[in-house]
Design a protein around this motif. Sequence first.
Motif, PDB file in Angstrom:
ATOM      1  N   ASN A 194      31.810  49.039  37.612  1.00  0.00           N
ATOM      2  CA  ASN A 194      32.702  48.976  36.450  1.00  0.00           C
ATOM      3  C   ASN A 194      33.390  47.616  36.303  1.00  0.00           C
ATOM      4  O   ASN A 194      34.626  47.528  36.241  1.00  0.00           O
ATOM      5  N   GLU A 195      32.592  46.589  36.253  1.00  0.00           N
ATOM      6  CA  GLU A 195      33.146  45.242  36.111  1.00  0.00           C
ATOM      7  C   GLU A 195      34.062  45.183  34.887  1.00  0.00           C
ATOM      8  O   GLU A 195      33.718  45.682  33.810  1.00  0.00           O
ATOM      9  N   THR A 196      35.204  44.555  35.054  1.00  0.00           N
ATOM     10  CA  THR A 196      36.164  44.455  33.942  1.00  0.00           C
ATOM     11  C   THR A 196      35.476  43.926  32.684  1.00  0.00           C
ATOM     12  O   THR A 196      35.712  44.419  31.577  1.00  0.00           O
ATOM     13  N   CYS A 197      34.601  42.925  32.848  1.00  0.00           N
ATOM     14  CA  CYS A 197      33.882  42.375  31.688  1.00  0.00           C
ATOM     15  C   CYS A 197      33.048  43.441  30.995  1.00  0.00           C
ATOM     16  O   CYS A 197      32.994  43.497  29.771  1.00  0.00           O
ATOM     17  N   ALA A 198      32.366  44.281  31.779  1.00  0.00           N
ATOM     18  CA  ALA A 198      31.494  45.296  31.176  1.00  0.00           C
ATOM     19  C   ALA A 198      32.320  46.266  30.350  1.00  0.00           C
ATOM     20  O   ALA A 198      31.918  46.674  29.256  1.00  0.00           O
ATOM     21  N   PHE A 203      41.428  42.413  39.207  1.00  0.00           N
ATOM     22  CA  PHE A 203      40.329  43.210  39.739  1.00  0.00           C
ATOM     23  C   PHE A 203      39.057  42.819  39.000  1.00  0.00           C
ATOM     24  O   PHE A 203      39.073  42.651  37.774  1.00  0.00           O
ATOM     25  N   TYR A 204      37.984  42.740  39.749  1.00  0.00           N
ATOM     26  CA  TYR A 204      36.668  42.519  39.151  1.00  0.00           C
ATOM     27  C   TYR A 204      35.990  43.870  38.939  1.00  0.00           C
ATOM     28  O   TYR A 204      35.469  44.165  37.884  1.00  0.00           O
ATOM     29  N   ALA A 205      36.049  44.714  39.991  1.00  0.00           N
ATOM     30  CA  ALA A 205      35.469  46.064  39.908  1.00  0.00           C
ATOM     31  C   ALA A 205      36.596  47.074  39.701  1.00  0.00           C
ATOM     32  O   ALA A 205      37.708  46.884  40.182  1.00  0.00           O
ATOM     33  N   PHE A 256      34.877  34.162  38.239  1.00  0.00           N
ATOM     34  CA  PHE A 256      36.094  34.274  37.425  1.00  0.00           C
ATOM     35  C   PHE A 256      35.822  34.743  35.994  1.00  0.00           C
ATOM     36  O   PHE A 256      36.610  34.504  35.096  1.00  0.00           O
ATOM     37  N   CYS A 257      34.699  35.439  35.790  1.00  0.00           N
ATOM     38  CA  CYS A 257      34.389  35.834  34.406  1.00  0.00           C
ATOM     39  C   CYS A 257      35.376  36.839  33.840  1.00  0.00           C
ATOM     40  O   CYS A 257      35.741  36.778  32.656  1.00  0.00           O
ATOM     41  N   CYS A 258      35.840  37.781  34.691  1.00  0.00           N
ATOM     42  CA  CYS A 258      36.667  38.886  34.165  1.00  0.00           C
ATOM     43  C   CYS A 258      38.082  38.465  33.752  1.00  0.00           C
ATOM     44  O   CYS A 258      38.525  38.859  32.656  1.00  0.00           O
ATOM     45  N   PRO A 259      38.800  37.713  34.594  1.00  0.00           N
ATOM     46  CA  PRO A 259      40.203  37.450  34.221  1.00  0.00           C
ATOM     47  C   PRO A 259      40.380  36.843  32.823  1.00  0.00           C
ATOM     48  O   PRO A 259      41.159  37.375  32.022  1.00  0.00           O
TER      49      PRO A 259
HETATM   50 ZN   LIG Z   1      33.335  39.718  34.648  1.00  0.00          ZN
END
Ligand SMILES: [Zn+2]
Length: 669
Positions: free
Chosen positions: A352-356, A400-402, A429-432
């Motif tokens: 559950n990556e934050t980006c997804a 959090f990433y996941a 650092f994609c999610c933050p």
């Molecule tokens: Zn991400």
Amino acid sequence: MRKIVTLILCLIVGNHAFAQEKGIIDNSKSPNVKFKSINFGDCQWTEGFWADKWKVCEETMVPYMGEVLCGDVGHALNNFKIVAGMKEGEHGGHNWHDGDFYKYMEACMYIYAQNKDKEILKSLDEYISIIGKAQHEDGYLQTSVDIKGQKRFGNRQYHEMYNSGHLMTSACIHYRITGQTNFMDIAKKNADFLYDTFMPKPKELARFGFNQTQIMGLVEMYRTLGDKKYLDLAELFINMRGTQKVEPSKVASYKHLGDMVQERKPIRKENEAVGHAVLALYFYAGAADVVAETGEKELKDALDRLWSNVVNQKMYVTGACGQTHHGVSSRVDMVHEAFINDYMMPNLTAYNETCANICNSMFSYRMLGLDGDAKYSDVMELVLYNSALSGINIQGNKYFYANPLRSLESRKMAKTHIVQHRKPYLECFCCPPNLVRTIAKVSGWAYSLTNNGVAVNLYGGNKLNTQMLDGSKLSLTQVTKYPWEGKVDITLEKCKKDAFEVQVRIPEWAKGSKLLVNGTDAVVAATPGTYAKIDRKWKKGDVITIDMPMDVKYLEGHERIEEVRNQVAVKRGPVVYCAESTDLPSNAKILDLYLPSSTKMDATYKPDFLGGVTTVEGNFKIRQDKNQEMYNEMQKPTWETAKVQLIPYFAWSNRGKSEMSVWIPVMWE
Ligand SMILES: [Zn+2]
């Protein structure tokens, strides 16, 4: 004759004369869009949940992120400086770090659009000047490839397309919000370079495009600059995928093949969301942007199937996506950070990556534009309040990433970006910045413009000052304590005299909602999961009231989800709750917690707790006997009763080390 001429003029100029071109996505001229963007900045949060989050975003999230990315820890600006010849050193961060910096810049722009702080513009101009110096004369721009001396497009995992996509999106937003062209000049040069590279359709690049944000970026370039070549290129990236032989090659590593990158089938033939969840959902979101322009039925039908598969067979109760870190697809391809089989929904190891999760709402926002169906805004809201916000702490400086649905201290964690407690910096650092730009821009999603009216997509205290598609001015205010309370008052402050519609979203969970105009029944069905359309003549001072019951509900999973059989998730309004070990009796662990089905929960708003949240509290059973063997002969358990408070899932891990669970075993009574 005069009438006909006027009619023709209306048809030509029609909706477009006053359409808003400064939205988060500029679908003002998109012929296949029912719900169009408002100009960014037309909606401002005034008080309550999103106003509070926006304030934290302005005061902490964005400035903190700026310090990190422009300093030696985050290193993103340093990378551009090195390529620009302004600094010496190694490349820092991953291949996609440039794209993540563009996302941070985008967040800065959304903040500037609301607070008009000139210092933000000054910083952006500095960054843009450095980025411009890092760009090659032919338009190519990618710091990792340049600094490491790699071959351009030597491997699709270099993320050149991803970085270009974020560059284009960010530059379009910059142009819309500031009117400046300095960033757009760089993006245009880069997009033209991509066009010249890919449009001859060289065979060696036919499988290119890994994390395909460039599709969204190119459509936005087309919308901003009006040059159809960018739309053609966006379509090319959709058409190329799934047409080549799937095998390891120089540009495609053996680990990232087939379903992992959605290349087993052309998207138009696909029935299942597969592979890397971020890659998939950015791809689908880009395809939805293309459909907005072309109206192609085959592609739209595929997106309908894929959206339904994501939401109805692969999505967590928090709106999160991507069940596994490593696994296999249903067609037995190795996949990473990815969707797996339908209804296979592990909690502890959920990725559950934050980006997804954010991509899920971005995809849904685009589908909302195409269809104007409330099922899409329901998902946007579900993600925002739960699996997006869980990606950052209350203070706004740890990530959090996941986003698993259960966390145990005993879980063995590899030393990766998957962490048990939020961290102030993640090398990946994609999610933050994705999350921070989303929190900064939610107000742009709150309303849409319809053919003759406005749609209320999201609730929260705000003021809207906008122009309807026919050019008439519309101002309204929204007063509410949502999501903690279910009453929303929308007051018309300024509007045209002719009749127009106000569409208000009745969330899918809001059964028994009441809809009133000036205190009396609106005589429009408030059907959950739809937009209730009130079409009438309005005047200043008219008040629409939506009253949604905020009962605490226990949710069960589909019978096929083995991981949640005989367990319930607690939800109140759009907010999913969790148990955190911090709130348990001192001798209890999270796995000892059971919920008697007859327990009634009390909800209490606590303004000084976790940034201001409503908690729910009730009697739970704490299992006393421990089963420590792999398998144990069943014996009647011993129980203690304890009053336990549950907190919103997004707010967990803000009070030191803890264990957490969304799903709790139920004791039927
Ligand atoms: Zn991400």
